[in-house]
Design an enzyme around this catalytic site. Structure first.
Site, PDB file in Angstrom:
ATOM      1  N   ARG A  25      22.905   5.541  38.317  1.00 18.30           N
ATOM      2  CA  ARG A  25      21.874   4.547  38.665  1.00 18.30           C
ATOM      3  C   ARG A  25      22.037   3.253  37.863  1.00 18.30           C
ATOM      4  O   ARG A  25      23.121   2.721  37.788  1.00 18.30           O
ATOM      5  CB  ARG A  25      20.477   5.161  38.517  1.00 18.30           C
ATOM      6  CG  ARG A  25      20.336   6.510  39.225  1.00 18.30           C
ATOM      7  CD  ARG A  25      18.923   6.913  39.410  1.00 18.30           C
ATOM      8  NE  ARG A  25      18.314   6.256  40.558  1.00 18.30           N
ATOM      9  CZ  ARG A  25      17.049   5.892  40.626  1.00 18.30           C
ATOM     10  NH1 ARG A  25      16.251   6.101  39.604  1.00 18.30           N
ATOM     11  NH2 ARG A  25      16.566   5.315  41.705  1.00 18.30           N
ATOM     12  N   CYS A  66       0.795   3.462   2.988  1.00 21.33           N
ATOM     13  CA  CYS A  66       1.473   2.869   4.168  1.00 21.33           C
ATOM     14  C   CYS A  66       2.970   3.101   4.067  1.00 21.33           C
ATOM     15  O   CYS A  66       3.636   3.382   5.077  1.00 21.33           O
ATOM     16  CB  CYS A  66       1.208   1.368   4.263  1.00 21.33           C
ATOM     17  SG  CYS A  66      -0.529   0.959   4.379  1.00 21.33           S
ATOM     18  N   CYS A  82       0.845  -1.211   0.000  1.00 25.32           N
ATOM     19  CA  CYS A  82       0.000   0.000   0.000  1.00 25.32           C
ATOM     20  C   CYS A  82       0.876   1.255   0.000  1.00 25.32           C
ATOM     21  O   CYS A  82       1.662   1.473   0.934  1.00 25.32           O
ATOM     22  CB  CYS A  82      -0.905  -0.070   1.215  1.00 25.32           C
ATOM     23  SG  CYS A  82      -1.330   1.478   1.974  1.00 25.32           S
TER      24      CYS A  82
HETATM   25  C1  LIG Z   1      25.535  -3.995  47.918  1.00 23.89           C
HETATM   26  C2  LIG Z   1      25.904  -2.646  47.336  1.00 23.89           C
HETATM   27  C3  LIG Z   1      26.902  -1.905  47.928  1.00 23.89           C
HETATM   28  C4  LIG Z   1      27.274  -0.670  47.388  1.00 23.89           C
HETATM   29  N1  LIG Z   1      28.302   0.031  47.964  1.00 23.89           N
HETATM   30  C5  LIG Z   1      28.737   1.188  47.385  1.00 23.89           C
HETATM   31  C6  LIG Z   1      29.879   1.878  47.899  1.00 23.89           C
HETATM   32  O1  LIG Z   1      30.480   1.440  48.870  1.00 23.89           O
HETATM   33  N2  LIG Z   1      30.283   3.003  47.251  1.00 23.89           N
HETATM   34  C7  LIG Z   1      29.642   3.479  46.140  1.00 23.89           C
HETATM   35  O2  LIG Z   1      30.039   4.493  45.588  1.00 23.89           O
HETATM   36  N3  LIG Z   1      28.544   2.857  45.663  1.00 23.89           N
HETATM   37  C8  LIG Z   1      28.076   1.727  46.249  1.00 23.89           C
HETATM   38  N4  LIG Z   1      26.999   1.069  45.724  1.00 23.89           N
HETATM   39  C9  LIG Z   1      26.202   1.733  44.685  1.00 23.89           C
HETATM   40  C10 LIG Z   1      25.244   2.760  45.316  1.00 23.89           C
HETATM   41  O3  LIG Z   1      24.747   2.300  46.549  1.00 23.89           O
HETATM   42  C11 LIG Z   1      24.031   3.057  44.433  1.00 23.89           C
HETATM   43  O4  LIG Z   1      23.432   1.846  44.064  1.00 23.89           O
HETATM   44  C12 LIG Z   1      24.331   3.850  43.188  1.00 23.89           C
HETATM   45  O5  LIG Z   1      25.017   5.023  43.514  1.00 23.89           O
HETATM   46  C13 LIG Z   1      23.016   4.231  42.458  1.00 23.89           C
HETATM   47  O6  LIG Z   1      22.224   4.996  43.341  1.00 23.89           O
HETATM   48  P1  LIG Z   1      20.684   5.259  43.194  1.00 23.89           P
HETATM   49  O7  LIG Z   1      20.439   6.710  43.308  1.00 23.89           O
HETATM   50  O8  LIG Z   1      20.129   4.591  42.021  1.00 23.89           O
HETATM   51  O9  LIG Z   1      20.031   4.609  44.503  1.00 23.89           O
HETATM   52  P2  LIG Z   1      20.388   3.210  45.223  1.00 23.89           P
HETATM   53  O10 LIG Z   1      21.150   3.538  46.427  1.00 23.89           O
HETATM   54  O11 LIG Z   1      20.954   2.314  44.229  1.00 23.89           O
HETATM   55  O12 LIG Z   1      18.952   2.737  45.632  1.00 23.89           O
HETATM   56  C14 LIG Z   1      18.005   2.229  44.716  1.00 23.89           C
HETATM   57  C15 LIG Z   1      16.635   2.524  45.235  1.00 23.89           C
HETATM   58  O13 LIG Z   1      16.443   1.838  46.461  1.00 23.89           O
HETATM   59  C16 LIG Z   1      15.614   2.605  47.336  1.00 23.89           C
HETATM   60  N5  LIG Z   1      16.365   2.801  48.587  1.00 23.89           N
HETATM   61  C17 LIG Z   1      17.280   3.742  48.886  1.00 23.89           C
HETATM   62  N6  LIG Z   1      17.734   3.559  50.138  1.00 23.89           N
HETATM   63  C18 LIG Z   1      17.111   2.475  50.610  1.00 23.89           C
HETATM   64  C19 LIG Z   1      17.150   1.773  51.862  1.00 23.89           C
HETATM   65  N7  LIG Z   1      17.920   2.190  52.858  1.00 23.89           N
HETATM   66  N8  LIG Z   1      16.382   0.679  52.014  1.00 23.89           N
HETATM   67  C20 LIG Z   1      15.581   0.262  51.025  1.00 23.89           C
HETATM   68  N9  LIG Z   1      15.492   0.879  49.842  1.00 23.89           N
HETATM   69  C21 LIG Z   1      16.240   1.978  49.635  1.00 23.89           C
HETATM   70  C22 LIG Z   1      15.323   3.907  46.630  1.00 23.89           C
HETATM   71  O14 LIG Z   1      14.071   3.805  46.007  1.00 23.89           O
HETATM   72  C23 LIG Z   1      16.406   3.984  45.585  1.00 23.89           C
HETATM   73  O15 LIG Z   1      15.992   4.711  44.458  1.00 23.89           O
HETATM   74  C24 LIG Z   1      26.613  -0.163  46.242  1.00 23.89           C
HETATM   75  C25 LIG Z   1      25.595  -0.923  45.648  1.00 23.89           C
HETATM   76  C26 LIG Z   1      25.250  -2.152  46.179  1.00 23.89           C
HETATM   77  C27 LIG Z   1      24.172  -2.967  45.509  1.00 23.89           C
END
Ligand SMILES: Cc1cc2nc3c(=O)[nH]c(=O)nc-3n(C[C@H](O)[C@H](O)[C@H](O)COP(=O)(O)OP(=O)(O)OC[C@H]3O[C@@H](n4cnc5c(N)ncnc54)[C@H](O)[C@@H]3O)c2cc1C
Length: 489
Positions: free
Chosen positions: A281, A56, A53
């Protein structure tokens, strides 16, 4: 291709393709229902057309201009609208086009993707949630029409991470419902990293098995539970132990070819965990959400197993050195075994807040924070005011919160439990080879052997569980058709 499948990711991103592939997803009678059922998008637009077509053909660049915004890994606004097309001039689609009473080409429909599945449209049907798009004759008109439906202000020139209309409203608890797709994405990426970086060694093998057990039993996505169960049952074949590990480091790993959450994942984009910049993130956010969503699904008797499993998994397999060291320190400072899931949920929440607190200052001073998602002590009052007993603001801008732990626990279980899974479409995820019953039984058999004992014993039990699981699975399979080989990428 299903929308966002690996093949699409590869095709779209490959710069040496002579013909640029389309953004709109081509559907036909064989994939129509499955693609629309599995898409994370909230809405779908399906264009019915005929390749002969002329109108299209002329319309196609307009449709593609809009599809660029919504489809594929480079989508500017991913996970909102799936844009697809069906060629009614192709004979196999005759019945499909009849289902939608196609009266002219091109004809465009709008609706929730699930309503298209096994559904159709009739001109006199008044209450149908599928609607004909009556004014989509140019890209501008079509996007205006979409903007009216969504209350959005998308523009054809929008670029990824620019002019972004990100849902940064932290007070909307409903946003976590989109995170179930990020949890699938993070799970798949975590395993991809493990294989790419050849992290399975004789000393880390048991830790991975334990983590897989946790996923089989408690992953919020059924697709990932199913994939993890398949990996677990075939673990010895996919990932040979001891002396054969050499083969893995030579790149012959079968496990690396296994798509743990199904063939459409990773999709190549983040929804709840999408940053407002390319490099913020994403994966680490998805990993946290996975850990929290596992923690709220475990039983009291599994809490110590879940704790050691998650600690070991992060220690062995999280490739961010600073993160693993810091997390391991927090794990090591726990001085007595967990005997309730509540304590474990709250421990993980508190550990995450300690990371947030540390990063709050660090990111602000280095300018590496995501301006739309600054680190905060979480949950903020807007999400859970009853979680706060008091909140003392200090001179340095930080605050000391006195928490109502019962309220925090109740909030977390609801947020990462019910709400996170509320959008998830899992009907039909399990294909004929595995019935729901078999998976539920697998989950039950995994749970049964997971008991709250010390880490060493848990590792031993993990191997027993694996053996029992494998036996059970195989006995289940005897009465079924021969099992399909795992899907390879
Ligand atoms: C196990 C682990 C250890 C890490 N350690 C480090 C580190 O030592 N240094 C470093 O630079 N980065 C670290 N990171 C990465 C960092 O923590 C974040 O994941 C990254 O900076 C992205 O941040 P974000 O804003 O997406 O939120 P994130 O911290 O990734 O959180 C994701 C979502 O979880 C929710 N959330 C936030 N806080 C909490 C809470 N207390 N309990 C439950 N839910 C919550 C919120 O909705 C948030 O948007 C680590 C990640 C993981 C998985």
């Amino acid at each position: 291709f299903p929308s966002g499948s690996r093949s699409i990711l590869r095709d779209i991103s490959s710069s040496d393709n002579v013909v640029k592939p389309d953004y709109a997803v081509d559907l036909n009678i064989t994939n129509f229902d499955s693609v629309l059922r599995d898409t994370p998008a909230t809405f779908a637009i399906v264009e019915f057309f005929a390749h002969w077509c002329p109108a299209c053909r002329n319309y196609k660049p307009h449709y593609e201009k809009v599809a660029r915004l919504f489809n594929g890994p480079d989508a500017v606004h991913p996970g909102i609208v799936l844009m697809a097309r069906v060629d009614c001039a192709s004979k196999i689609n005759n019945k499909l086009c009849d289902r939608f009473s196609i009266s002219h080409y091109p004809m465009l429909f709008w609706g929730p993707p699930s309503k298209f599945v096994a559904g159709g449209w009739e001109p006199k049907e008044e209450k149908s949630e599928i609607r004909v798009i009556d004014d989509g004759r140019t890209a501008e008109h079509l996007l205006n029409w979409i903007n009216k439906q969504l209350g959005s202000s998308y523009h054809l020139d929008d670029q990824k991470f620019e002019n972004e209309h990100l849902p940064s409203n932290v007070s909307d608890p409903g946003q976590i419902a989109r995170a179930v797709y990020d949890v699938e994405e993070a799970t798949t990426i975590a395993f991809d990293i493990i294989f790419e970086h050849k992290m399975i060694k004789s000393e880390t093998r048991a830790s991975l098995i334990k983590f897989l057990q946790l996923l089989v039993a408690h992953h919020p996505s059924k697709r990932c539970r199913k994939g993890s169960a398949e990996v677990l049952v075939s673990f010895d074949d996919l990932c040979p132990p001891n002396e054969k590990l050499e083969a893995l480091s030579n790149g012959k790993d079968m496990l690396g070819n296994f798509q743990i959450c199904g063939k459409d994942v990773p999709r190549g984009y983040w929804m709840f965990c999408r940053g407002s910049k390319n490099d913020t993130r994403g994966f680490s956010c998805g990993l946290w959400v996975l850990l929290h969503s596992l923690s709220v699904r475990i039983e009291d008797g599994e809490s110590q197993f879940a704790f050691t499993t998650i600690c070991d998994f992060i220690h062995n397999f999280f490739i961010c050195e600073e993160c693993r060291q810091h997390f391991y320190k927090m794990c090591s400072s726990v001085d007595r075994p967990f005997d309730s899931s509540r304590d474990f949920v709250l421990w993980l929440w508190s550990a995450h807040n300690k990371v947030n607190e540390r990063l709050m200052k660090e990111e602000a001073s280095l300018g590496t924070d995501d301006p739309k998602f600054p680190k905060i002590i979480w949950p903020p009052r807007q999400l859970c005011s009853s979680c706060y007993l008091s909140d003392d603001q200090r001179d340095d801008g930080t605050s000391r919160v006195a928490w109502n732990k019962d309220e925090v626990y109740s909030f977390l279980t609801n947020y990462y439990g019910k709400t996170l899974a509320s959008l998830y479409k899992e009907k039909g995820v399990l294909l004929s080879e595995v019935t729901d019953g078999a998976i539920e039984d697998l989950v039950a058999s995994t749970n049964a052997v997971v008991v709250p004992v010390g880490a060493a014993l848990a590792i031993a039990l993990a191997s027993c569980a694996f053996g029992a699981l494998a036996c059970y699975w195989r006995s289940q399979q005897k009465s079924r058709k021969p099992r399909r080989k795992p899907e390879l990428r």
